[in-house]
Scaffold this motif. Structure first.
Motif, mmCIF file in Angstrom:
data_model
loop_
_atom_site.group_PDB
_atom_site.id
_atom_site.type_symbol
_atom_site.label_atom_id
_atom_site.label_comp_id
_atom_site.label_asym_id
_atom_site.label_seq_id
_atom_site.Cartn_x
_atom_site.Cartn_y
_atom_site.Cartn_z
ATOM 1 N N TRP A 28 -10.433 1.636 -5.137
ATOM 2 C CA TRP A 28 -11.534 2.412 -5.724
ATOM 3 C C TRP A 28 -12.882 1.819 -5.336
ATOM 4 O O TRP A 28 -13.800 2.533 -4.952
ATOM 5 C CB TRP A 28 -11.388 2.427 -7.254
ATOM 6 N N VAL A 29 -12.996 0.502 -5.405
ATOM 7 C CA VAL A 29 -14.252 -0.160 -5.049
ATOM 8 C C VAL A 29 -14.583 0.080 -3.580
ATOM 9 O O VAL A 29 -15.725 0.410 -3.225
ATOM 10 C CB VAL A 29 -14.181 -1.670 -5.336
ATOM 11 N N ALA A 30 -13.579 -0.069 -2.723
ATOM 12 C CA ALA A 30 -13.811 0.125 -1.288
ATOM 13 C C ALA A 30 -14.222 1.565 -0.993
ATOM 14 O O ALA A 30 -15.090 1.828 -0.154
ATOM 15 C CB ALA A 30 -12.548 -0.231 -0.500
ATOM 16 N N GLU A 31 -13.601 2.509 -1.713
ATOM 17 C CA GLU A 31 -13.925 3.917 -1.490
ATOM 18 C C GLU A 31 -15.361 4.221 -1.891
ATOM 19 O O GLU A 31 -16.055 5.001 -1.231
ATOM 20 C CB GLU A 31 -12.955 4.785 -2.293
ATOM 21 N N GLN A 32 -15.823 3.579 -2.968
ATOM 22 C CA GLN A 32 -17.185 3.795 -3.417
ATOM 23 C C GLN A 32 -18.206 3.277 -2.414
ATOM 24 O O GLN A 32 -19.317 3.781 -2.310
ATOM 25 C CB GLN A 32 -17.413 3.100 -4.771
ATOM 26 N N GLU A 33 -17.823 2.255 -1.675
ATOM 27 C CA GLU A 33 -18.761 1.623 -0.754
ATOM 28 C C GLU A 33 -18.601 2.076 0.697
ATOM 29 O O GLU A 33 -19.357 1.656 1.574
ATOM 30 C CB GLU A 33 -18.564 0.095 -0.790
ATOM 31 N N ARG A 34 -17.644 2.945 0.960
ATOM 32 C CA ARG A 34 -17.281 3.214 2.356
ATOM 33 C C ARG A 34 -18.301 4.074 3.092
ATOM 34 O O ARG A 34 -18.355 4.075 4.324
ATOM 35 C CB ARG A 34 -15.920 3.900 2.422
ATOM 36 N N VAL A 66 -20.841 13.966 -0.283
ATOM 37 C CA VAL A 66 -20.651 12.815 0.610
ATOM 38 C C VAL A 66 -19.482 11.947 0.185
ATOM 39 O O VAL A 66 -19.149 10.968 0.849
ATOM 40 C CB VAL A 66 -21.933 11.960 0.705
ATOM 41 N N GLY A 67 -18.849 12.270 -0.943
ATOM 42 C CA GLY A 67 -17.648 11.557 -1.355
ATOM 43 C C GLY A 67 -17.881 10.209 -2.004
ATOM 44 O O GLY A 67 -17.088 9.283 -1.816
ATOM 45 N N VAL A 68 -18.962 10.080 -2.773
ATOM 46 C CA VAL A 68 -19.207 8.837 -3.511
ATOM 47 C C VAL A 68 -19.514 9.189 -4.961
ATOM 48 O O VAL A 68 -19.796 10.336 -5.298
ATOM 49 C CB VAL A 68 -20.384 8.030 -2.924
ATOM 50 N N SER A 69 -19.449 8.184 -5.815
ATOM 51 C CA SER A 69 -19.785 8.411 -7.217
ATOM 52 C C SER A 69 -21.301 8.491 -7.370
ATOM 53 O O SER A 69 -22.057 8.014 -6.532
ATOM 54 C CB SER A 69 -19.237 7.273 -8.087
ATOM 55 N N GLN A 70 -21.751 9.056 -8.475
ATOM 56 C CA GLN A 70 -23.185 9.149 -8.718
ATOM 57 C C GLN A 70 -23.859 7.775 -8.822
ATOM 58 O O GLN A 70 -24.970 7.601 -8.308
ATOM 59 C CB GLN A 70 -23.443 9.977 -9.985
#
Length: 211
Positions: A28-34, A66-70
């Motif tokens: 989850w962390v990696a996805e947020q930063e990708r 863009v596929g990231v959290s707010q």
């Protein structure tokens, strides 16, 4: 035990809560930063605005696009929507300046500049709308005005000339105001399309000091 991933908005108000296993948390962390949000957020904002109008451009919509959290998006744009629109504004003025930087073959930059400005406003209506009137974080006519905007204004000043710096600035502002008003009337089909070349020639005649 499980981890709880909490998403916050720019005011640190919780907007989502997700339960994650120890194996899921690093993913989850990696996805947020990708993703590199600035580049893709600005592109998405422009695309949405051009197809649906600026009211459709929201932080929630852009984060999903863009596929990231707010919270990740707010990390890059602390001012939220105003910062994002501000980036579109600065990018738009940089593109406008590049478009206007074409000398006319008759030795004057004014005819080509006038045509380039009107063409840009016509071809990029949503971006131009943001540049001209949207609420954003960009400051105009001040020391903190971005260089991209200053460059475009200097091009207007050089095109119209003047007796001194103050006179050049006034003449440049008047030309800018004229082109903006013309572009807005044109965008709303209030002008006779058959007279476009005549209007351009008249503007050049008004501001060309050689006339």
């Amino acid at each position: 035990g499980a981890y709880i991933a909490v998403e916050l908005d720019s005011d640190d108000v919780e907007v989502a809560r997700t339960e994650l296993s120890p194996a899921e948390m690093p993913v989850w962390v990696a996805e947020q930063e990708r993703v590199d949000p600035p580049r893709w957020v600005i592109r998405s904002a422009r695309e949405i605005a051009e197809s649906e109008g600026w009211p459709a451009v929201t932080v929630r919509r852009l984060a999903a696009a863009v596929g990231v959290s707010q919270p990740i998006l707010y990390r890059h744009f602390p001012g939220g929507r105003e910062d994002i629109v501000g980036r579109v504004v600065v990018e738009g003025y940089a593109e406008l300046a590049a478009a206007m930087d074409v000398p006319d073959d008759r030795g004057s930059t004014l005819p080509a500049l006038v045509s380039a400005y009107l063409d840009f406003a016509r071809e990029h209506p949503a971006v131009y709308e943001a540049m001209a009137s949207a609420r954003s974080s960009v400051v105009f006519a001040a020391e903190e005005t971005p260089e991209e905007l200053r460059r475009g204004f200097r091009m207007l000043e050089l095109a119209v000339g003047g007796t001194d710096a103050r006179d050049r600035a006034v003449r440049a502002e008047l030309l800018w105001s004229t082109l903006h008003g013309l572009s807005q009337l044109d965008a709303h089909a209030r002008l006779d399309a058959a007279l476009e070349d005549d209007r351009t020639a008249a503007i050049v005649a008004l501001f060309d000091r050689r006339s």
